[in-house]
Write a protein that holds these residues in place. Structure first.
Motif, PDB file in Angstrom:
ATOM      1  N   ALA A 155      -0.921 -10.310   6.634  1.00  0.00           N
ATOM      2  CA  ALA A 155      -2.375 -10.101   6.600  1.00  0.00           C
ATOM      3  C   ALA A 155      -2.718  -8.725   6.034  1.00  0.00           C
ATOM      4  O   ALA A 155      -3.638  -8.594   5.221  1.00  0.00           O
ATOM      5  N   ILE A 156      -1.977  -7.722   6.432  1.00  0.00           N
ATOM      6  CA  ILE A 156      -2.209  -6.367   5.912  1.00  0.00           C
ATOM      7  C   ILE A 156      -1.959  -6.332   4.410  1.00  0.00           C
ATOM      8  O   ILE A 156      -2.781  -5.841   3.628  1.00  0.00           O
ATOM      9  N   ALA A 157      -0.816  -6.859   4.011  1.00  0.00           N
ATOM     10  CA  ALA A 157      -0.433  -6.818   2.594  1.00  0.00           C
ATOM     11  C   ALA A 157      -1.410  -7.612   1.727  1.00  0.00           C
ATOM     12  O   ALA A 157      -1.815  -7.157   0.658  1.00  0.00           O
ATOM     13  N   TYR A 158      -1.813  -8.780   2.204  1.00  0.00           N
ATOM     14  CA  TYR A 158      -2.710  -9.610   1.400  1.00  0.00           C
ATOM     15  C   TYR A 158      -4.073  -8.957   1.243  1.00  0.00           C
ATOM     16  O   TYR A 158      -4.661  -8.983   0.162  1.00  0.00           O
ATOM     17  N   ARG A 159      -4.572  -8.354   2.314  1.00  0.00           N
ATOM     18  CA  ARG A 159      -5.877  -7.676   2.223  1.00  0.00           C
ATOM     19  C   ARG A 159      -5.820  -6.509   1.242  1.00  0.00           C
ATOM     20  O   ARG A 159      -6.792  -6.231   0.546  1.00  0.00           O
ATOM     21  N   MET A 160      -4.690  -5.855   1.184  1.00  0.00           N
ATOM     22  CA  MET A 160      -4.586  -4.702   0.284  1.00  0.00           C
ATOM     23  C   MET A 160      -4.345  -5.117  -1.167  1.00  0.00           C
ATOM     24  O   MET A 160      -4.910  -4.525  -2.082  1.00  0.00           O
ATOM     25  N   LEU A 161      -3.493  -6.120  -1.365  1.00  0.00           N
ATOM     26  CA  LEU A 161      -3.065  -6.471  -2.722  1.00  0.00           C
ATOM     27  C   LEU A 161      -3.853  -7.625  -3.334  1.00  0.00           C
ATOM     28  O   LEU A 161      -3.960  -7.723  -4.555  1.00  0.00           O
ATOM     29  N   GLY A 162      -4.349  -8.533  -2.510  1.00  0.00           N
ATOM     30  CA  GLY A 162      -5.131  -9.652  -3.021  1.00  0.00           C
ATOM     31  C   GLY A 162      -4.328 -10.728  -3.714  1.00  0.00           C
ATOM     32  O   GLY A 162      -4.881 -11.585  -4.386  1.00  0.00           O
ATOM     33  N   SER A 163      -3.028 -10.704  -3.548  1.00  0.00           N
ATOM     34  CA  SER A 163      -2.158 -11.683  -4.189  1.00  0.00           C
ATOM     35  C   SER A 163      -1.125 -12.155  -3.170  1.00  0.00           C
ATOM     36  O   SER A 163      -0.459 -11.336  -2.537  1.00  0.00           O
ATOM     37  N   VAL A 164      -0.984 -13.465  -3.048  1.00  0.00           N
ATOM     38  CA  VAL A 164      -0.030 -14.013  -2.085  1.00  0.00           C
ATOM     39  C   VAL A 164       1.393 -13.605  -2.441  1.00  0.00           C
ATOM     40  O   VAL A 164       2.158 -13.164  -1.580  1.00  0.00           O
ATOM     41  N   SER A 165       1.764 -13.740  -3.705  1.00  0.00           N
ATOM     42  CA  SER A 165       3.149 -13.431  -4.094  1.00  0.00           C
ATOM     43  C   SER A 165       3.473 -11.951  -3.905  1.00  0.00           C
ATOM     44  O   SER A 165       4.562 -11.611  -3.422  1.00  0.00           O
ATOM     45  N   GLU A 166       2.558 -11.074  -4.271  1.00  0.00           N
ATOM     46  CA  GLU A 166       2.805  -9.649  -4.086  1.00  0.00           C
ATOM     47  C   GLU A 166       2.846  -9.286  -2.605  1.00  0.00           C
ATOM     48  O   GLU A 166       3.654  -8.463  -2.182  1.00  0.00           O
ATOM     49  N   ALA A 167       2.003  -9.931  -1.809  1.00  0.00           N
ATOM     50  CA  ALA A 167       1.999  -9.686  -0.368  1.00  0.00           C
ATOM     51  C   ALA A 167       3.317 -10.146   0.251  1.00  0.00           C
ATOM     52  O   ALA A 167       3.904  -9.442   1.081  1.00  0.00           O
ATOM     53  N   GLU A 168       3.795 -11.316  -0.152  1.00  0.00           N
ATOM     54  CA  GLU A 168       5.071 -11.812   0.369  1.00  0.00           C
ATOM     55  C   GLU A 168       6.217 -10.882   0.001  1.00  0.00           C
ATOM     56  O   GLU A 168       7.115 -10.645   0.809  1.00  0.00           O
ATOM     57  N   ASP A 169       6.200 -10.350  -1.219  1.00  0.00           N
ATOM     58  CA  ASP A 169       7.236  -9.402  -1.633  1.00  0.00           C
ATOM     59  C   ASP A 169       7.214  -8.140  -0.777  1.00  0.00           C
ATOM     60  O   ASP A 169       8.266  -7.643  -0.368  1.00  0.00           O
ATOM     61  N   ALA A 170       6.030  -7.623  -0.511  1.00  0.00           N
ATOM     62  CA  ALA A 170       5.902  -6.414   0.305  1.00  0.00           C
ATOM     63  C   ALA A 170       6.385  -6.664   1.731  1.00  0.00           C
ATOM     64  O   ALA A 170       7.095  -5.830   2.315  1.00  0.00           O
ATOM     65  N   VAL A 171       6.034  -7.813   2.286  1.00  0.00           N
ATOM     66  CA  VAL A 171       6.455  -8.153   3.645  1.00  0.00           C
ATOM     67  C   VAL A 171       7.971  -8.306   3.705  1.00  0.00           C
ATOM     68  O   VAL A 171       8.624  -7.803   4.625  1.00  0.00           O
ATOM     69  N   GLN A 172       8.547  -8.965   2.733  1.00  0.00           N
ATOM     70  CA  GLN A 172       9.999  -9.150   2.703  1.00  0.00           C
ATOM     71  C   GLN A 172      10.701  -7.804   2.629  1.00  0.00           C
ATOM     72  O   GLN A 172      11.683  -7.562   3.349  1.00  0.00           O
ATOM     73  N   GLU A 173      10.226  -6.919   1.785  1.00  0.00           N
ATOM     74  CA  GLU A 173      10.829  -5.584   1.665  1.00  0.00           C
ATOM     75  C   GLU A 173      10.697  -4.814   2.972  1.00  0.00           C
ATOM     76  O   GLU A 173      11.627  -4.122   3.396  1.00  0.00           O
TER      77      GLU A 173
END
Length: 77
Positions: free
Chosen positions: A12-30
């Protein structure tokens, strides 16, 4: 909290900041990789939720800065 409980919070944090599901998933995985690596190295983490929130936020900020720099350097029509 388990990883399954922490993942939606981090996403939720990553998606709100980046606005992209794939980029948010990458950030969460890292972020999870860094959490597990820190634990494996013996680091004591009092609040995995706070740790992940901090790491995800920093990764997203780095991603946004990198995207801005790429846009500013673009020389096209």
């Amino acid at each position: 909290m388990t990883d399954a409980e922490l993942r939606p919070v981090a996403f939720a944090i990553a998606y709100r900041m980046l606005g992209s599901v794939s980029e948010a998933e990458d950030a969460v995985q890292e972020a999870f990789l860094r959490l597990h690596r820190a634990r494996a190295e013996g680091e004591r983490i009092e609040s995995p939720r706070a740790y992940l929130a901090t790491v995800v936020t920093r990764l997203c900020i780095d991603q946004l800065r990198s995207a801005r720099v790429r846009r500013e350097r673009y020389v096209g029509e």
